[in-house]
Design a protein around this motif. Structure first.
Motif, short mmCIF file in Angstrom:
data_model
loop_
_atom_site.label_atom_id
_atom_site.label_comp_id
_atom_site.label_asym_id
_atom_site.label_seq_id
_atom_site.Cartn_x
_atom_site.Cartn_y
_atom_site.Cartn_z
N SER A 49 -2.24 1.18 10.52
CA SER A 49 -2.62 1.15 9.14
C SER A 49 -3.68 0.58 8.44
O SER A 49 -4.58 1.42 7.91
CB SER A 49 -1.28 0.62 8.28
N LEU A 50 -4.01 -0.71 8.31
CA LEU A 50 -4.97 -1.25 7.41
C LEU A 50 -6.45 -1.02 7.86
O LEU A 50 -7.19 -1.25 6.92
CB LEU A 50 -4.59 -3.04 7.34
N CYS A 88 1.09 -1.26 -0.03
CA CYS A 88 -0.03 0.29 0.03
C CYS A 88 0.67 1.29 0.12
O CYS A 88 0.52 2.41 -0.66
CB CYS A 88 -0.76 0.08 1.23
N THR A 92 -6.95 1.95 -0.55
CA THR A 92 -5.82 1.48 -1.43
C THR A 92 -5.77 -0.08 -1.74
O THR A 92 -5.57 -0.52 -2.69
CB THR A 92 -4.32 1.88 -0.65
N CYS A 93 -6.11 -0.83 -0.47
CA CYS A 93 -6.25 -2.31 -0.93
C CYS A 93 -7.43 -2.56 -1.70
O CYS A 93 -7.08 -3.49 -2.92
CB CYS A 93 -6.82 -2.87 0.63
N ILE A 152 -6.08 -1.83 -5.40
CA ILE A 152 -5.17 -3.04 -5.82
C ILE A 152 -5.86 -4.37 -6.23
O ILE A 152 -5.67 -4.85 -7.26
CB ILE A 152 -4.16 -3.24 -4.48
N TYR A 208 2.24 1.67 -3.44
CA TYR A 208 1.30 1.78 -4.54
C TYR A 208 0.30 3.34 -4.60
O TYR A 208 0.32 3.92 -5.41
CB TYR A 208 0.15 0.79 -4.28
N ASN A 209 0.44 3.53 -3.11
CA ASN A 209 -0.28 5.01 -3.06
C ASN A 209 0.65 6.23 -2.84
O ASN A 209 1.28 6.07 -1.75
CB ASN A 209 -1.34 4.79 -1.84
N TYR A 264 -6.04 3.26 3.75
CA TYR A 264 -5.30 2.04 3.31
C TYR A 264 -6.11 1.01 3.12
O TYR A 264 -6.06 0.14 2.06
CB TYR A 264 -4.66 1.58 4.39
N LYS A 265 -7.58 1.14 3.39
CA LYS A 265 -8.56 0.43 3.08
C LYS A 265 -8.80 0.54 1.44
O LYS A 265 -9.12 -0.41 0.66
CB LYS A 265 -9.95 0.58 3.74
#
Length: 356
Positions: A295-296, A29, A304-305, A308, A32-33, A301-302
């Protein structure tokens, strides 16, 4: 192996798998972000993730091997390297959590001066201190041969088999845990309690505005009124739950191990061998908890996941996010109510309470 040792081995395997997958996901993450990379807390999260990942792939499997074989994994030189890494990474992780709490404290208590007080070079300076602090303690312990295989914890960690330097080792151990665990705990308590105080103050102000609005809007639909009151209640509990999670997981995971290391300094106090492994597993479990705590579970982050996953499945991220709505929110149809107060017609949207 008895039943307790088998259960401990299973627990260790679960911790390794969860820690590896969750920390790798946080790292993906981050890469990616670009928005996460631009934020100052992202540097602290990256450092914490790096420490957790390295601890997961270097120390946890060797502890599992030591638990199964009941013997030192590898030679003395190899065990000293692993013990050096364990001391360095665990210290760095604790200080990284303290750095994250300081960042949140500045952001909440001094919001207008946050960007001037916590810049990327300031974050780099803080990280430099955490690395220097961690490196100094681990280097001293390795140079004085206070790192080796410890049967009580079935791992390569701080250990002093020589009786001649026992006094120096006791002083070092107390000093080490005071300036790592205790210092980090004090920083966490001070910063997060200040954040909680400010959060409660703002919640009270918002609650007053909400109640005044509900009193004035006497003809408001009952469902809207109920939704506002429920959101008001959740808002009061949200900050307390988050801060309790930050401090609670830190204490639950690290305190048993640190207390055991201090009690171990008194030879007259016996320690159950199984408890030594349990305390070590609890300390390792912090590496599996941190990705979710810091984080998650956050919205960024949610999202971003989800992006992905959508990209891997070759689906449009825009369509999956509901055309601009948050991924964890369901678009609600707007309902309009016509209210008359003091001869003035007021138009109220049914989703008004979500803005408070």
């Amino acid at each position: 192996m008895d039943t307790a040792e088998v259960l401990l081995c299973v627990l260790m395997v679960v911790i390794i798998i969860v820690s590896l997958l969750s920390n790798v996901l946080v790292l993906i993450c981050f890469l990616y972000n670009p928005e996460i990379r631009k934020q100052v807390p992202g540097l602290f999260n990256l450092n914490l993730t790096f420490c957790n990942l390295l601890l997961t792939v270097s120390n946890m499997p060797l502890t599992l091997v030591g638990l199964v074989s009941k013997a030192q994994p590898g030679g003395d030189g190899f065990c000293q390297i692993v013990g050096f890494l364990e001391t360095f990474l665990s210290t760095n992780s604790m200080l990284s959590m303290a750095a994250l709490s300081i960042d949140r404290w500045i952001a909440v208590v001094f919001p207008l001066r946050y960007h001037s007080k916590m810049r990327h070079k300031d974050a780099a300076f803080v990280l430099g201190y955490t690395w220097a602090h961690s490196m100094s303690f681990s280097t001293v312990a390795t140079c004085l041969s206070w790192v080796g295989y410890h049967r009580l914890y079935a791992s390569c960690t701080l250990s002093n088999p020589r009786a001649s330097s026992r006094t120096q080792f006791v002083i070092f151990t107390v000093f080490f845990h005071s300036f790592t665990f205790l210092l980090s705990f004090i920083v966490l308590c001070f910063t997060y309690l200040k954040v909680l105080k400010v959060a409660r103050f703002h919640c009270k102000r918002i609650d007053v505005i909400t109640m005044q609005t509900l009193v004035l809007l006497v003809d408001i639909h009952p469902s809207v009124r109920q939704r506002c009151l429920e959101e008001q209640k959740r808002r009061r509990q949200r900050a307390t739950k988050k801060i309790s999670t930050f401090i609670g997981t830190f204490m639950l995971c690290f305190a048993p191990y640190v207390i055991t290391r201090i009690v171990e300094l008194f030879p007259a106090v016996p320690i159950n061998p199984h408890w030594g492994i349990v305390s070590k597993c609890l300390a390792y479990s912090k590496a599996a908890c941190d990705p979710f705590v810091y984080s998650l579970l956050r919205h960024q982050y949610k999202k971003t996941c989800t992006d992905i996953i959508n990209r891997l499945l070759k689906r449009s991220s825009l369509n999956a996010s509901g055309r601009g709505y948050s991924i964890d929110q369901t678009p609600q149809p707007k309902r309009t109510y016509n209210l008359t107060f003091s001869g003035i017609q007021v138009r109220l949207l049914g989703t008004l309470c979500t803005s408070f």
